[in-house]
Design a protein around this motif. Structure first.
Motif, mmCIF file in Angstrom:
data_model
loop_
_atom_site.group_PDB
_atom_site.id
_atom_site.type_symbol
_atom_site.label_atom_id
_atom_site.label_comp_id
_atom_site.label_asym_id
_atom_site.label_seq_id
_atom_site.Cartn_x
_atom_site.Cartn_y
_atom_site.Cartn_z
ATOM 1 N N ALA A 77 0.841 -1.201 0.000
ATOM 2 C CA ALA A 77 0.000 0.000 0.000
ATOM 3 C C ALA A 77 0.877 1.252 0.000
ATOM 4 O O ALA A 77 1.848 1.348 0.758
ATOM 5 N N VAL A 78 0.529 2.216 -0.858
ATOM 6 C CA VAL A 78 1.260 3.480 -0.878
ATOM 7 C C VAL A 78 0.886 4.313 0.340
ATOM 8 O O VAL A 78 -0.140 4.081 0.995
ATOM 9 N N ALA A 79 1.710 5.302 0.647
ATOM 10 C CA ALA A 79 1.539 6.062 1.887
ATOM 11 C C ALA A 79 0.351 7.010 1.864
ATOM 12 O O ALA A 79 -0.080 7.489 2.920
ATOM 13 N N THR A 80 -0.205 7.272 0.675
ATOM 14 C CA THR A 80 -1.252 8.303 0.572
ATOM 15 C C THR A 80 -2.673 7.753 0.694
ATOM 16 O O THR A 80 -3.631 8.461 0.385
ATOM 17 N N TRP A 81 -2.822 6.493 1.136
ATOM 18 C CA TRP A 81 -4.169 5.979 1.384
ATOM 19 C C TRP A 81 -4.870 6.837 2.439
ATOM 20 O O TRP A 81 -4.310 7.097 3.511
ATOM 21 N N ALA A 82 -6.102 7.275 2.153
ATOM 22 C CA ALA A 82 -6.915 7.991 3.141
ATOM 23 C C ALA A 82 -7.754 7.018 3.962
ATOM 24 O O ALA A 82 -8.211 7.357 5.053
ATOM 25 N N SER A 328 -2.745 2.260 -6.871
ATOM 26 C CA SER A 328 -3.016 3.639 -6.455
ATOM 27 C C SER A 328 -3.634 3.658 -5.063
ATOM 28 O O SER A 328 -4.145 2.650 -4.565
ATOM 29 N N ALA A 329 -3.585 4.827 -4.429
ATOM 30 C CA ALA A 329 -4.220 5.001 -3.126
ATOM 31 C C ALA A 329 -5.736 4.901 -3.265
ATOM 32 O O ALA A 329 -6.312 5.280 -4.288
ATOM 33 N N ASP A 330 -6.383 4.371 -2.215
ATOM 34 C CA ASP A 330 -7.842 4.251 -2.177
ATOM 35 C C ASP A 330 -8.390 3.496 -3.389
ATOM 36 O O ASP A 330 -9.398 3.878 -3.994
ATOM 37 N N GLU A 331 -7.736 2.419 -3.708
ATOM 38 C CA GLU A 331 -8.137 1.533 -4.805
ATOM 39 C C GLU A 331 -9.549 0.993 -4.546
ATOM 40 O O GLU A 331 -9.914 0.693 -3.411
ATOM 41 N N PHE A 332 -10.329 0.861 -5.611
ATOM 42 C CA PHE A 332 -11.686 0.334 -5.456
ATOM 43 C C PHE A 332 -12.109 -0.427 -6.697
ATOM 44 O O PHE A 332 -11.530 -0.290 -7.775
ATOM 45 N N ILE A 333 -13.146 -1.244 -6.531
ATOM 46 C CA ILE A 333 -13.840 -1.908 -7.635
ATOM 47 C C ILE A 333 -15.314 -1.631 -7.452
ATOM 48 O O ILE A 333 -15.804 -1.540 -6.320
ATOM 49 N N CYS A 334 -16.035 -1.450 -8.515
ATOM 50 C CA CYS A 334 -17.487 -1.261 -8.440
ATOM 51 C C CYS A 334 -18.175 -2.623 -8.514
ATOM 52 O O CYS A 334 -17.832 -3.453 -9.361
#
Length: 351
Positions: A77-82, A328-334
């Motif tokens: 995980a990259v550091a910029t995850w919110a 990427s940060a805050d990765e998602f799938i719909c």
């Protein structure tokens, strides 16, 4: 077992995978989870390291065989995850979490496809393989599992492509380059500067353009990405090291490119880390591609590497999610993307 039941199982499994850290080479817990779920669903899973696979019970040597493949591992995980990367969070249609898009959505949806197809009459065999170490092209990943499989005719890889078929994929070769000089005092006219020795070769690498351009993948591309030299300001450096990232199209083999580059270097020595990650492609007239075209899907060439590079048989990438979300940060799938993918897969693969 209905399609909805399979889909609901897929969403739940993806949530559990998100909650299970599974960085490349540390996927044991995720492989355990896949093995347990597949066993509970009566799929008779087999395990090879952290690769988990199953072969349809009606396997017949006289039929062609389709491999359904996706990977279980993630990048760090990259550091910029919110959000918390390992806390699955459903917000409306979006399921957030590390590995949700790359490629958890494809992984669990292809497993649902396997569960449904194995109960249907088919003119072909199916194998499902959840592979590990894809993000690092590790030797304990799909390369370790493939020798255990029956002969495969074609593979469908569930990487995120927006459910458009990627029928060609660039290969990768990483090369280390070295220039040598002689150390000396920077204040005196002595020594041989390794940086200056390398300059002409580095400029040539910057400016050269390969002739054979692919209509799907574009040109073979090479980029110097790391340069290291020197120890302190007053010492003439006697060594320079650089890293060259080479992305080959389907018209070039890695070995061919490496041999050509060696011939062009005036001062630098080159060492390839591996030749094994070749470009891959599948013919547009292949029945799977033709099924995609009949559904209005648009074939394209993918610049990103996958386990296809290690498959010695035809393959294409087709999966829910978007490649731009990967790593990427805050990765998602719909969830709607996964639901649509399940429908498309069944249409493409139906008899």
């Amino acid at each position: 077992m209905t399609k909805k039941e399979c889909f609901d199982d897929s969403v739940q499994l993806l949530k559990e995978l998100i909650a299970t850290p599974r960085v490349s080479r540390e996927e044991t817990a995720a492989a355990d989870l896949m093995e347990r779920r597949m066993g509970a669903w009566g799929l008779a899973p087999q395990r090879e390291g952290n690769n988990v696979l199953t072969v349809c019970p009606d396997y017949d040597d006289n039929r062609p065989t389709l491999l359904l493949n996706a990977h279980i591992d993630t990048v760090k995980a990259v550091a910029t995850w919110a959000r918390q990367p390992h806390q699955p969070m459903l917000e409306g249609d979006r399921l957030y979490g590390l590995g949700s898009n790359d490629c958890g959505g494809g992984l669990v949806t292809l497993l649902a496809v396997y569960r449904l197809l194995r109960e249907m009459p088919r003119s072909y065999n199916i194998i499902y393989l959840a592979s590990c170490e894809e993000e690092v092209s590790g030797r304990d990943g799909i390369s370790r599992a493939l020798p255990l499989l029956p002969p495969v005719s074609v593979a469908l890889v569930g990487e995120p492509t927006g459910m458009q078929p990627a029928i060609a994929e660039k290969g990768l070769m990483v090369i280390d380059g070295y220039a040598h000089g002689v150390s000396g005092h920077a204040a005196r006219n002595e020594g041989v500067n390794a940086i200056y020795e390398a300059l002409d070769d580095l400029l040539w690498l910057r400016d050269y353009r390969f002739e054979r351009v692919s209509p799907l993948l574009g040109p073979t591309k090479m980029t110097v990405t790391v340069v290291e030299s020197g120890t302190q300001h007053n010492v003439v450096p006697d060594r320079l090291h650089f890293v060259l990232d080479v992305r080959t199209n389907e018209y070039y083999q890695n070995e061919e490119v490496f041999s050509f580059l060696q011939q062009q270097m005036k001062k630098c020595e080159l060492q390839a880390r591996s030749f094994r990650l070749h470009s891959s492609c599948i013919a547009e007239d292949h029945p799977l591609v033709q099924r995609c075209l009949a559904l209005g899907l648009q074939p394209f060439g993918s610049p990103t590497l996958s386990d296809q590079a290690l498959m010695p048989f035809p393959s294409l990438k087709l999966g829910p999610g978007e490649s731009s979300r990967s790593h990427s940060a805050d990765e998602f799938i719909c969830l709607s993307e996964m639901e649509r993918a399940l429908d498309i897969y069944l249409q493409v693969l139906g008899n």
